[in-house]
Design a protein around this motif. Structure first.
Motif, PDB file in Angstrom:
ATOM      1  N   GLU A 162      65.005  11.730  39.689  1.00 21.76           N
ATOM      2  CA  GLU A 162      63.641  12.218  39.877  1.00 21.76           C
ATOM      3  C   GLU A 162      63.337  13.395  38.966  1.00 21.76           C
ATOM      4  N   TYR A 163      64.329  14.255  38.729  1.00 21.33           N
ATOM      5  CA  TYR A 163      64.125  15.367  37.804  1.00 21.33           C
ATOM      6  C   TYR A 163      63.834  14.834  36.401  1.00 21.33           C
ATOM      7  N   THR A 164      64.632  13.864  35.954  1.00 18.02           N
ATOM      8  CA  THR A 164      64.421  13.287  34.624  1.00 18.02           C
ATOM      9  C   THR A 164      63.039  12.654  34.541  1.00 18.02           C
ATOM     10  N   SER A 223      47.088  18.942  24.925  1.00 15.33           N
ATOM     11  CA  SER A 223      47.340  20.354  25.224  1.00 15.33           C
ATOM     12  C   SER A 223      48.083  20.507  26.547  1.00 15.33           C
ATOM     13  N   SER A 224      47.655  19.775  27.558  1.00 19.88           N
ATOM     14  CA  SER A 224      48.285  19.815  28.876  1.00 19.88           C
ATOM     15  C   SER A 224      49.729  19.338  28.823  1.00 19.88           C
ATOM     16  N   GLN A 225      49.970  18.216  28.153  1.00 19.58           N
ATOM     17  CA  GLN A 225      51.315  17.656  28.076  1.00 19.58           C
ATOM     18  C   GLN A 225      52.254  18.585  27.301  1.00 19.58           C
ATOM     19  N   LEU A 226      51.755  19.181  26.226  1.00 23.37           N
ATOM     20  CA  LEU A 226      52.567  20.129  25.461  1.00 23.37           C
ATOM     21  C   LEU A 226      52.936  21.343  26.308  1.00 23.37           C
ATOM     22  N   LYS A 278      56.925  24.360  29.289  1.00 24.93           N
ATOM     23  CA  LYS A 278      57.342  24.991  30.551  1.00 24.93           C
ATOM     24  C   LYS A 278      58.725  24.515  30.978  1.00 24.93           C
ATOM     25  N   GLU A 279      59.056  23.253  30.714  1.00 29.18           N
ATOM     26  CA  GLU A 279      60.357  22.684  31.068  1.00 29.18           C
ATOM     27  C   GLU A 279      61.413  22.928  29.990  1.00 29.18           C
ATOM     28  N   THR A 324      63.582  21.814  21.599  1.00 31.10           N
ATOM     29  CA  THR A 324      64.630  22.776  21.896  1.00 31.10           C
ATOM     30  C   THR A 324      65.958  22.010  21.958  1.00 31.10           C
ATOM     31  N   SER A 325      67.039  22.716  22.193  1.00 37.58           N
ATOM     32  CA  SER A 325      68.323  22.015  22.352  1.00 37.58           C
ATOM     33  C   SER A 325      68.286  21.120  23.594  1.00 37.58           C
ATOM     34  N   LYS A 326      67.586  21.559  24.627  1.00 31.21           N
ATOM     35  CA  LYS A 326      67.425  20.717  25.814  1.00 31.21           C
ATOM     36  C   LYS A 326      66.620  19.465  25.456  1.00 31.21           C
ATOM     37  N   GLY A 327      65.599  19.618  24.636  1.00 34.22           N
ATOM     38  CA  GLY A 327      64.818  18.477  24.174  1.00 34.22           C
ATOM     39  C   GLY A 327      65.647  17.547  23.308  1.00 34.22           C
TER      40      GLY A 327
END
Length: 110
Positions: free
Chosen positions: A15-17, A57-60, A65-66, A86-89
């Protein structure tokens, strides 16, 4: 033995993913950033057919934020804003690659 993917008592990892990549646009944004690297807002808007300014804009903002993407704003006129993973991305790359491979293997695309 394959790694366990089903968490019967806890669906949190799945669910987090989903909360990160769910929706019509987030995976498209992530895909473009994987393919293109650092990208300006206007390029994203142009390359994602059908997305509105408000939705992009909203999705970015949600991806930022994540900590999936990073937004870099340059103090100039006209404003210049760039987005990158990011590295997480970057850790989503294998998932996106697997999706591309699945699509290639299960569609009529040559």
């Amino acid at each position: 033995m394959p790694q366990k993917i089903c968490y019967v008592s806890s669906k949190e990892p799945f669910e987090y993913t989903l909360s990160i990549v769910a929706g019509k646009w987030k995976l498209k944004i992530i895909y473009l950033l994987i393919c293109m690297g650092t990208v300006r807002y206007g390029i994203l808007k142009k390359d994602i057919e059908g997305i509105t300014h408000k939705m992009l804009s909203s999705q970015l903002k949600e991806l930022e934020k994540e900590n999936i993407i990073v937004r870099k704003e340059y103090p100039q006129v006209p404003p210049k804003v760039e987005y990158s993973l990011t590295s997480k991305g970057q850790s989503l790359v294998p998932i996106v690659q697997a999706m591309c491979e699945w699509g290639a293997n299960n569609s009529n695309i040559e």
